[in-house]
Design an enzyme around this catalytic site. Structure first.
Site, PDB file in Angstrom:
ATOM      1  N   TYR B 152       0.905  -1.228  -0.073  1.00  8.12           N
ATOM      2  CA  TYR B 152       0.102   0.038   0.065  1.00  8.12           C
ATOM      3  C   TYR B 152       0.899   1.256  -0.094  1.00  8.12           C
ATOM      4  O   TYR B 152       2.083   1.231  -0.161  1.00  8.12           O
ATOM      5  CB  TYR B 152      -1.093  -0.045   1.204  1.00  8.12           C
ATOM      6  CG  TYR B 152      -1.590  -1.413   1.062  1.00  8.12           C
ATOM      7  CD1 TYR B 152      -2.432  -1.743  -0.159  1.00  8.12           C
ATOM      8  CD2 TYR B 152      -1.708  -2.529   2.007  1.00  8.12           C
ATOM      9  CE1 TYR B 152      -3.097  -3.069  -0.417  1.00  8.12           C
ATOM     10  CE2 TYR B 152      -2.138  -3.892   1.778  1.00  8.12           C
ATOM     11  CZ  TYR B 152      -2.891  -3.997   0.524  1.00  8.12           C
ATOM     12  OH  TYR B 152      -3.330  -5.048   0.417  1.00  8.12           O
ATOM     13  N   ARG B 200       2.280  -0.046  11.248  1.00  8.74           N
ATOM     14  CA  ARG B 200       2.594  -1.337  10.813  1.00  8.74           C
ATOM     15  C   ARG B 200       3.347  -1.277   9.469  1.00  8.74           C
ATOM     16  O   ARG B 200       3.165  -0.270   8.583  1.00  8.74           O
ATOM     17  CB  ARG B 200       1.567  -2.140  10.397  1.00  8.74           C
ATOM     18  CG  ARG B 200       1.755  -3.731  10.298  1.00  8.74           C
ATOM     19  CD  ARG B 200       0.450  -4.479  10.379  1.00  8.74           C
ATOM     20  NE  ARG B 200       0.983  -5.798  10.714  1.00  8.74           N
ATOM     21  CZ  ARG B 200       0.435  -6.860  10.282  1.00  8.74           C
ATOM     22  NH1 ARG B 200      -0.466  -7.041   9.396  1.00  8.74           N
ATOM     23  NH2 ARG B 200       0.748  -8.172  10.913  1.00  8.74           N
TER      24      ARG B 200
END
Lengths: 487, 487
Positions: B152, B200
């Protein structure tokens, strides 16, 4: 140092625990004969003091593969005997050939896979390995190594990507191990039990659907039980993820698994030592003490020593580091660390191998196809009055360093201290300029440069420059460090 | 157990060190609203006793992506508040959303990459992250997590495959870190310093030319300095090596890096703990004690406890294990290990996510979209008079096991003892038959089977069968084990 303790592999006693694993030279002639350049390359390793020299992959068959050594017929024995004699006359280094079978690959990208082999093909390969090891013994090698790693036939049988569905098939671990069992049976039948035979195989395939440490531990146990006398671990180097350019050689070190196999400068040191440690602990716990080595960025002498002291490995495999400087063992033994030509993992050697050019090291003097002789009488380069005149400029996340050339220098090492007392070599270059892209704002870096003669002698450090990359203006202010407290 | 010690992350005090990392449910509706099924899924984790629940990826923008939760407008706040209230009413579990921005992907295989973003696009994304975290706070979340892992947008800036050449560019570490610094500045400006914000990110990209631990250690230090309150490590899951089938969703967990991200049954346990250990040690040494967790086959309670005791991590991320059994934390706490529905890493959940179907667990009762309720009053299945009637057949490298069905059983675990005292679960199946492809000739295996009720209760072991796969007739006889001697 543990590095310089001898290691007995049957009757082959390595004078130390440093192995040059197989590296293709692309120096053999088209028929696969040993030529003087090949002999010179391996004699140089013997001069340099390696404990075990593994001769580059040598094929059990005639299948086309560029300038690859061959051991597929008795007529190759004499040439190989000349090689082993020259090595043995040079030092107490031991030498074994890495015996290979490989499948066909075409320039179009088509490649043969193990599921295309008939049972008769398999029988033939089994025989070819046995005969090749027998020839190795006749040629005066101290032992032999079966190449069961990377993209080649034996490894492809072991692979979870083995597409066969018969008793050699990929469905079960036993099926994948079937071929190597038969090969070893034939080898022992032809050379007896007293000839040292090692195996090189992948501790992890590092490909989609490939095997991992879970399988390789069990494989290593099988190899110990099959009577292999040492286990040399590598990883990756598979065709399954290789990048093929139609019309060019299909080189199995071009994908991610190839990155892992020959880890470049932005991999940690000893990235695969953990695999060796787990495999060695597993087979030892099962009652087998077959010596284990692994390769992968072990060329820092302190790191190589540490993995032996830790019991992670029994001996170390250093490929590119000993290509750069075959005298690494002798220099480390004498404590002459400033005389080592240090590999910076630029992988020019890998690129040469992949394009079927003679493999040399970028750090050798230009045009050289052999490492420079180790001549301690050559003087180290020294700086002029400016002490190197090192300057640094920081721009757009990158530190640009430049300095004055030192007379007699063929190479410079850029050293960086990060404030924690440790000095890293960030680059090894032939020009008087280097870039460092890997600095972090908020840290304080001290740089200096050292100049090296062709034979390895390093001069004094240059002047030191300090770089403090600015914290980015558009980020939150840095949270201060606290005294590290036990959580 | 260390697993059940609380962990303070700013004012967010986790009741234990067990985190459910973000797992997409594909249950949101097309507009990205929270629906009752989504709430039920997360309430179930709260009932089960997880310390920190990370809500599946929730997007800062409206870009099309199937049934993905959204936090891109204030009108989503009320629905999310209902979710956080229901979770908080259930237990003392904490909940944070995983806030994501992703780039466009087409069914043809085309995908947008960060080098296609204009500076205005970047400004917009920076704002969107800040607004999303502000909404998370308004919706009653205990904190937020920025998704900077896998395929992403934020991760693609961090990647060594970032193709930009400007001040956000891939050439330098600072360039790759520029975006996350700006995002965090905007987040802090909009929610203040007291709201816990975690990140993360990938400890290793596991792709060709990707970054490794060398970079991720430095990134983690930067994140600690940027004021992130916890670091949640994953690996891989990249588009660069994903396998695309034209006309199908391009799913970034289909390549080798996807294998690493959700390691299957033939990966070792805790295959990425070593990365967490190195990163935690590095930032601690620099004076930062930001808690570190990592994911990857940590669902064996003994292994999860060990990585905490070792100091490898501060808390553990267990995704598939807690999907299979959200009551894992409570059952482990009470020592009811025989009641756990154990994940066997079959990755049916991954396949469902990749085909945009509602994500459930293969081990749940058929047709179920939620884990069965934890009802300890349900009886464990028991065997008939034949004690399970387990039989084994060994053929072509594979052990075939079959047994009698146990009334009330929805699932069986096949257990294998390998002679070294350790028992492994080799499979979890719904039928009364299993295959074991991973045996090694020369070993002695003891198998038994246990039957489990839908709610997890496990019955007694079946009869035991012993399998001794025959040493292959065409291999050399096995070399005997020796007493393991110090080498």
């Amino acid at each position: 140092m543990k590095l310089f303790e001898p290691l007995a592999i049957k009757n082959m006693v390595l004078p130390n625990r440093i192995m040059v694993p197989a590296m293709v030279t692309r120096m053999a002639n088209e028929e696969g004969w040993v030529v003087p350049d090949v002999i010179d390359r391996y004699v140089r390793y013997a001069e340099g003091g390696a404990g075990l020299i593994v001769l580059e992959a040598i094929a059990v068959h005639q299948s086309k593969a560029g300038n690859l050594l061959r051991i597929c017929d008795d007529r190759y024995i004499d040439g190989l005997r000349e090689l082993t004699k020259r090595v043995h006359d040079t030092s107490d280094s031991k030498i074994v050939p890495q015996i290979i079978h490989f499948l066909k690959v075409s320039l179009s990208g088509w490649r043969q896979t193990v599921d295309m082999l008939s049972l008769a093909d398999i029988d033939r390969i089994v025989d070819q390995f046995g005969d090749a090891v027998r020839r190795a013994r006749q040629a005066g090698f101290d032992g032999a190594e079966l190449h069961s790693a990377h993209a080649y036939t034996l490894s492809s049988f072991l692979s979870r990507r083995n597409g066969r569905t018969d008793e050699y098939g990929g469905d079960s671990l036993e099926g994948r191990l079937h071929m190597i069992g038969r090969v070893m049976e034939n080898v022992r039948r032809k050379v007896g039990d007293d000839f040292p035979v090692g195996i090189r195989f992948n501790a992890d395939e590092f490909i989609l659907g490939g095997y991992t440490l879970e399988d390789s531990k069990l494989m290593a146990l099988r190899f110990a039980q099959l009577g292999f006398d040492y286990i040399s671990l590598s990883v990756g180097g598979k065709f399954e993820d290789a990048v093929h350019v139609p019309g060019h050689v299909f080189f199995p070190y071009t994908g991610y698994s190839g990155d892992r196999c020959m880890p470049n400068e932005w991999y940690p040191k000893a990235p695969h030592a953990y695999l060796a440690g787990a495999i060695k602990a597993f087979i030892n716990a099962k009652g087998y003490d077959v010596p284990v080595a692994a390769a992968g960025k072990l060329d820092d002498p302190a790191v190589a020593e540490q993995v032996l002291v830790d019991g992670t490995m029994d001996f170390v495999a250093i490929a590119r580091g000993l290509l750069a400087d075959p005298s690494w063992p002798n220099k480390v033994k004498k404590g002459e660390l400033d005389r080592i030509i240090r590999c910076d993992h630029c992988n020019v050697c890998k690129h040469l191998a992949g394009t079927h050019k003679v493999v040399n090291c970028f750090l050798w003097p230009k045009g050289s196809n052999q490492a420079p002789a180790d001549d301690p009488t050559v003087g180290a380069p020294s700086w002029g009055l400016d002490k190197g005149g090192l300057t640094a400029r920081f721009d757009n996340g990158t530190v640009e360093l430049s300095w004055s050339k030192a007379p007699g220098a063929v190479r410079y090492e850029v050293c960086r201290a990060d404030g924690d007392g440790r000095v890293h070599i960030t680059d090894a270059v032939k020009t008087a300029r280097a870039l460092d892209h890997d600095t972090l704002a908020g840290m304080r870096y001290h740089y200096y440069v050292r100049a090296y003669a062709a034979t390895g002698q390093g001069g004094p450090p240059s002047n030191t420059v300090v770089v403090e990359p600015r914290w980015p203006a558009d980020a939150p202010p840095p949270r201060p460090a606290v005294a590290a407290a036990a959580r």
